[in-house]
Motif scaffolding. Structure first.
Motif, PDB file in Angstrom:
ATOM      1  N   ALA A 180      -5.453   0.058  -1.381  1.00  0.00           N
ATOM      2  CA  ALA A 180      -4.562  -0.876  -2.080  1.00  0.00           C
ATOM      3  C   ALA A 180      -4.966  -1.081  -3.540  1.00  0.00           C
ATOM      4  O   ALA A 180      -4.248  -1.747  -4.289  1.00  0.00           O
ATOM      5  CB  ALA A 180      -4.556  -2.220  -1.353  1.00  0.00           C
ATOM      6  N   THR A 221       0.843  -1.191   0.000  1.00  0.00           N
ATOM      7  CA  THR A 221       0.000   0.000   0.000  1.00  0.00           C
ATOM      8  C   THR A 221       0.878   1.240   0.000  1.00  0.00           C
ATOM      9  O   THR A 221       1.459   1.593   1.019  1.00  0.00           O
ATOM     10  CB  THR A 221      -0.927   0.004   1.234  1.00  0.00           C
ATOM     11  N   ALA A 275      -1.036   1.319   4.797  1.00  0.00           N
ATOM     12  CA  ALA A 275      -2.416   0.807   4.852  1.00  0.00           C
ATOM     13  C   ALA A 275      -3.256   1.690   5.755  1.00  0.00           C
ATOM     14  O   ALA A 275      -2.744   2.207   6.746  1.00  0.00           O
ATOM     15  CB  ALA A 275      -2.427  -0.612   5.369  1.00  0.00           C
ATOM     16  N   ASN A 301      -2.772   6.882  -3.312  1.00  0.00           N
ATOM     17  CA  ASN A 301      -4.132   6.382  -3.094  1.00  0.00           C
ATOM     18  C   ASN A 301      -5.050   6.844  -4.227  1.00  0.00           C
ATOM     19  O   ASN A 301      -5.211   8.040  -4.456  1.00  0.00           O
ATOM     20  CB  ASN A 301      -4.609   6.908  -1.736  1.00  0.00           C
TER      21      ASN A 301
END
Ligand code: GTP
Ligand code: MN
Ligand code: MN
Length: 380
Positions: free
Chosen positions: A62, A21, A380, A25
């Motif tokens: 993710a 991750t 994450a 994003n």
């Protein structure tokens, strides 16, 4: 349908520690919404709901592409009914009424203001809100006795501590911490941990891990570092805690020889500041002798210092790099999938009834049967 072949189909393993991750994003609108609900749950003492929203947000973080259709989410882990409802509302209506009404609620706004005070957690904030205290001014006028941390947090440095810290600020503080450590114990090493180690450009604080390559030499180091910093005027506040194994809730009891070797200092640094900051919203509150931000050549920055013996360094490094959800998922993976207990001190194998040694994060991932995930992919 014809649309289906255009649509990206995602596949994601269920534990965040099995995923890469990055900070890139693709679904910030959705993850911001779920994170807000997570935060609201956590502040309301509903940790279970909080974790559920955090896990759902982490799955979306993710994904390599923006989600545009609910069908893309079929088969993805950690997306409960509630999270799916929020995602659907946003995809269909551009917003979630639950998120919007939470954001506007007096309770959420008051919780944000009050837990924004250094040293004030959800419990204290909740108690104050039930007494009708929703703002800093109401708190000041309430006559409540605040502890030393809270006084620093509310009356002295509220605005500073609620302004993001930049990587440049973190590096300047890192140099100072390095000098302090070098002066009191030559050969000791300082490592940047927390969000900045994961590549974040801003943070709510700066975290450092200190160790010495010779086991035992790090003992008693923290008070010396703190005195060095204090005597040179670098600290506005500090509270050093000696970590005993009883306080270490999230792992096995450490071997007796390691008791009391893991120390932590919560501090507020006085960071010299060339530019003048923005105007403070709290100028009226800084009437007790402190100059408001923007009129003084420094700002307050939260800094966490941790000292670890070199035998536990890899575990401390892994445990303090985060993210918080990544850490939680690592421990869940260890417990549920491997019958092991992972903490920031050690990894215990319950089947073999022994501690597993490691001198690097890579070795810990290997013990856990996980592919190595570098810090920049633990967001994450
Ligand atoms: P920002 O500071 O908000 O930018 O993010 P961050 O990821 O650096 O968060 P934070 O400074 O709160 O924590 C950094 C890491 O330290 C996280 O992985 C936490 O899980 C871990 N951490 C924080 N407090 C403790 C603690 O009391 N004990 C242990 N073992 N770990 C902690
Ligand atoms: Mn941090
Ligand atoms: Mn921290």
């Amino acid at each position: 349908t014809g649309q289906d072949k255009e649509m990206a189909v995602f596949s994601v393993p269920s534990y965040a520690c099995q995923r890469r991750t990055t900070l890139d994003n693709q679904n910030t609108t959705l993850t911001d919404a779920l994170s807000l609900l997570a935060e609201n749950a956590e502040l309301s003492d509903e940790d279970g709901r909080g974790v559920a929203f955090r896990r759902a947000a982490a799955v979306l973080k993710a994904l390599p592409k923006p989600v545009t259709d609910m069908a893309q989410l079929r088969g993805l882990p950690c997306l409960g009914e509630h999270s799916l409802r929020v995602i659907r509302d946003i995809l269909e209506n551009g917003m979630s009424s639950e998120v919007e009404s939470t954001k506007q609620s007096e309770r959420y706004k008051a919780l944000k203001v009050l837990t924004g005070i250094f040293g004030v957690g959800a419990k204290t904030a909740d108690r104050w809100i039930r007494e009708g205290i929703h703002t800093l001014h109401q708190l000041r006028d309430s006559g409540h006795t605040l502890n030393r941390a809270q006084q620093a947090g509310v009356f002295l440095h509220y605005d500073d501590l609620n302004r993001p810290v930049s990587k440049a600020d973190a590096d300047i503080i890192g140099e100072t911490v390095g000098k302090a450590v070098d002066a009191v114990l030559p050969g000791a090493q300082v490592t940047l941990i927390g969000g900045f180690r994961r590549g974040k450009l801003t943070g709510h604080d700066v975290d450092f891990l200190i160790t010495h390559p010779e086991e035992g030499r790090e003992e008693g180091l923290m008070p010396k570092v703190v005195s060095w910093l204090e005597s040179r005027g670098f600290l506005l506040y500090q509270k050093t805690t000696r970590n005993s194994y009883l306080e270490c809730k999230d792992g096995p009891a450490r071997p007796p020889s390691n008791i009391d070797r893991f120390e932590r200092c919560l501090s507020i640094f006085k960071l010299a500041n060339e530019e003048t900051g923005g105007t403070t919203q709290l100028e009226t509150l800084t009437e007790n002798g402190t100059e408001p931000a923007g009129h003084r050549p420094w700002r307050a920055v939260r800094v966490d210092l941790v000292v670890s013996p070199v035998s536990q360094f890899a575990f401390a490094l892994l445990g303090w790099t985060g993210s918080k959800l990544f850490e939680r998922e690592l421990r869940r993976w260890a417990g549920y999938e491997k019958a092991m207990s992972l903490s920031s001190h050690a990894l215990y194998d319950n089947k073999q009834s022994r501690y597993l040694r490691a001198t690097s994060e890579e070795e810990i991932f290997a013990h856990l049967g996980l592919e190595y995930i570098p810090p920049s992919e633990r967001n994450a």
